[in-house]
Design a protein around this motif. Structure first.
Motif, PDB file in Angstrom:
ATOM      1  N   VAL A 107       9.972  -3.915   0.496  1.00  0.00           N
ATOM      2  CA  VAL A 107       9.524  -4.540   1.014  1.00  0.00           C
ATOM      3  C   VAL A 107       8.047  -4.038   1.588  1.00  0.00           C
ATOM      4  O   VAL A 107       8.419  -3.649   2.825  1.00  0.00           O
ATOM      5  CB  VAL A 107       9.826  -5.914   2.109  1.00  0.00           C
ATOM      6  N   THR A 108       6.406  -3.912   1.383  1.00  0.00           N
ATOM      7  CA  THR A 108       5.934  -3.570   1.911  1.00  0.00           C
ATOM      8  C   THR A 108       5.022  -4.414   2.124  1.00  0.00           C
ATOM      9  O   THR A 108       4.540  -5.581   1.986  1.00  0.00           O
ATOM     10  CB  THR A 108       4.547  -2.761   0.328  1.00  0.00           C
ATOM     11  N   SER A 109       4.153  -3.520   3.537  1.00  0.00           N
ATOM     12  CA  SER A 109       3.317  -4.769   4.137  1.00  0.00           C
ATOM     13  C   SER A 109       2.288  -3.443   5.305  1.00  0.00           C
ATOM     14  O   SER A 109       2.028  -2.516   4.803  1.00  0.00           O
ATOM     15  CB  SER A 109       4.083  -5.421   5.260  1.00  0.00           C
ATOM     16  N   LEU A 110       1.071  -4.038   4.486  1.00  0.00           N
ATOM     17  CA  LEU A 110      -0.230  -3.268   5.333  1.00  0.00           C
ATOM     18  C   LEU A 110      -1.767  -4.325   6.091  1.00  0.00           C
ATOM     19  O   LEU A 110      -1.840  -5.884   5.254  1.00  0.00           O
ATOM     20  CB  LEU A 110      -0.962  -3.104   4.371  1.00  0.00           C
ATOM     21  N   THR A 111      -1.589  -4.071   7.026  1.00  0.00           N
ATOM     22  CA  THR A 111      -2.104  -4.776   8.263  1.00  0.00           C
ATOM     23  C   THR A 111      -3.516  -4.105   8.649  1.00  0.00           C
ATOM     24  O   THR A 111      -3.433  -2.918   8.863  1.00  0.00           O
ATOM     25  CB  THR A 111      -1.169  -4.869   9.660  1.00  0.00           C
ATOM     26  N   ALA A 112      -4.514  -4.520   8.526  1.00  0.00           N
ATOM     27  CA  ALA A 112      -5.522  -4.330   9.451  1.00  0.00           C
ATOM     28  C   ALA A 112      -6.562  -4.856   9.784  1.00  0.00           C
ATOM     29  O   ALA A 112      -6.743  -6.529   9.532  1.00  0.00           O
ATOM     30  CB  ALA A 112      -6.848  -4.255   7.910  1.00  0.00           C
TER      31      ALA A 112
END
Length: 418
Positions: A107-112
């Motif tokens: 699982v990948t996640s990207l939070t800006a």
């Protein structure tokens, strides 16, 4: 803003260690096959000389030892090959099922965040989480890469997929998505590109500057200029009228060798193994006779009759014929797939692609956004609009893909400008 992706898990299956002897044997046979393929392809097709005496000597010694073993186990060899082939097939089916439907995924996640900082995380079932933080200004571009996904105990090719990566200015690659369909990967990449206001680049691609790989842009430009000469690629035909361009693949006698080489390389492993083991049995019989004479201090006679009989009197049993029939059917099926004629029709309104007489996909010509030649891991032509993507595959050579791609680009440009 937060994004989340899933990467199919291709970790080794639980039964891999039990099949390891069979896996190693298959890899050994496959190495011999690839070496023969490479030698034949390089020397007979490209006209280049393959010269590696040490490797040739090592392979010959291994070949002699395996030939002796094959001769001693001759009565069981076909049954063993069929059994091993069934194990390989079941392993590949399980690996494909796990790849497309498995619940264990990375699982990948990207939070800006508002301050411009971006946090990327990847969590895998069997590995420690990976994390990285960077400023959004350090994001160079979004990359899309075509891959060949392997899996199972035999590490077989199970799928063609597309990976979406974040590329930082220091050339760090952060994997975000892996999608089986090109259009899904493109949609994911567009969301990221729109948010961070960066471009999308297709790895190992040639085509429009907006999407092509800049690392090979100069080479692509020079090769395209060389390709626009009066001498056309005779494997790709072009019929032009004022109303329509018709681009199509066609069979030529000069490409027969490439055709059979491609079919045998991609689907002829079982047939190759059957023929190889039969030949090795005869060669091993000759070696065994030589060793027997040598130990008895008798005169050594070289008897090649067994090897010659391999070609003229194979003496196949019923199970041999079944195995040959299965192997030949697989090769014929792949050959029929490759030999199908690919048609591209371009006019003022539409772009149509058909295989033989069956239409596969059509686009409204003004809505086409990209026409790319992807060169790795195997060549393909990718054509996309906002909602759909088309992959043109199964041409014989990269030169054929390039010729068709150039004609498609020119045809689209001709009618779009009109």
């Amino acid at each position: 803003m937060k994004f989340q992706g899933h990467i199919p898990n291709r970790s080794p299956e639980f039964y891999t260690k039990f099949l390891m002897p069979i896996v190693l044997l298959k890899k050994a046979v496959d190495s011999v096959r690839r070496y023969i393929d490479r030698a034949i392809w390089t020397e007979l097709v490209k006209g280049e000389k393959v010269d590696n005496e040490i490797l040739n000597l090592v392979l010959f010694i291994v070949f002699c030892l395996l030939s002796l073993l094959t001769f001693r186990l001759e009565k069981y060899q076909t049954s063993v090959i069929i059994l091993f082939s069934c194990l390989w097939y079941v392993d590949r089916l399980l690996a494909k099922r796990r790849y497309f439907h498995g619940k264990e995924r990375s699982v990948t996640s990207l939070t800006a965040s508002k301050d411009g900082m971006v946090a990327w995380t990847m969590r895998s079932p069997l590995e420690e989480p990976r994390q990285m933080r960077f400023h959004r200004h350090h994001l160079s571009h979004i990359a899309i890469r075509a891959i060949r996904a392997n899996g199972g105990a035999f590490d077989s090719a199970i799928a063609r997929a597309w990976q979406v990566e974040l590329i930082l200015t220091d050339e760090t690659n952060l994997l975000m998505y892996e999608e089986p369909r090109a259009i899904d990967a493109i949609d994911r990449a567009r969301e990221l590109a729109d948010l961070f206001e960066v471009r999308i680049v297709f790895r190992d691609s040639e085509g429009q500057r907006a999407y092509a790989d800049p690392a090979i842009a100069r080479t692509s430009s020079s090769m395209r200029m060389a390709s626009r000469n009066p001498t056309r690629n005779n494997a790709v035909g072009l019929t032009q009228t004022a109303q329509r361009w018709h681009i199509f693949s066609r069979w030529t006698f000069g490409h027969s060798w490439q055709f059979f080489g491609k079919v045998f390389h991609e689907s002829g492993f079982l047939l190759f193994t059957l023929l190889l083991t039969r030949f090795m049995s005869r060669f091993g019989e000759m070696l065994d006779t030589l060793i027997t004479y040598y130990r008895a201090s008798e005169i050594v006679y070289l008897d090649f009759s067994g090897i010659f009989n391999f070609f003229f009197q194979p003496n196949l049993s019923w199970i041999d014929w079944i195995a040959v029939a299965i192997a030949t059917t697989i090769a014929i099926g792949r050959g029929a797939q490759i030999s199908q004629v690919k048609h591209v029709y371009i006019d003022r309104q539409k772009f149509r692609f058909a295989i033989n007489r069956k239409e596969i996909r059509q686009f409204n010509l003004p809505e086409i956004e990209m026409v790319l030649l992807i060169t790795q891991p195997e060549p393909l032509i990718l054509i996309c609009d906002r909602d759909r993507a088309l992959e043109i595959r199964d041409l014989l050579r990269e030169e054929d893909y390039r010729a068709m791609w150039i004609d498609i680009e020119q045809g689209i440009a001709h009618f779009q400008s009109a």
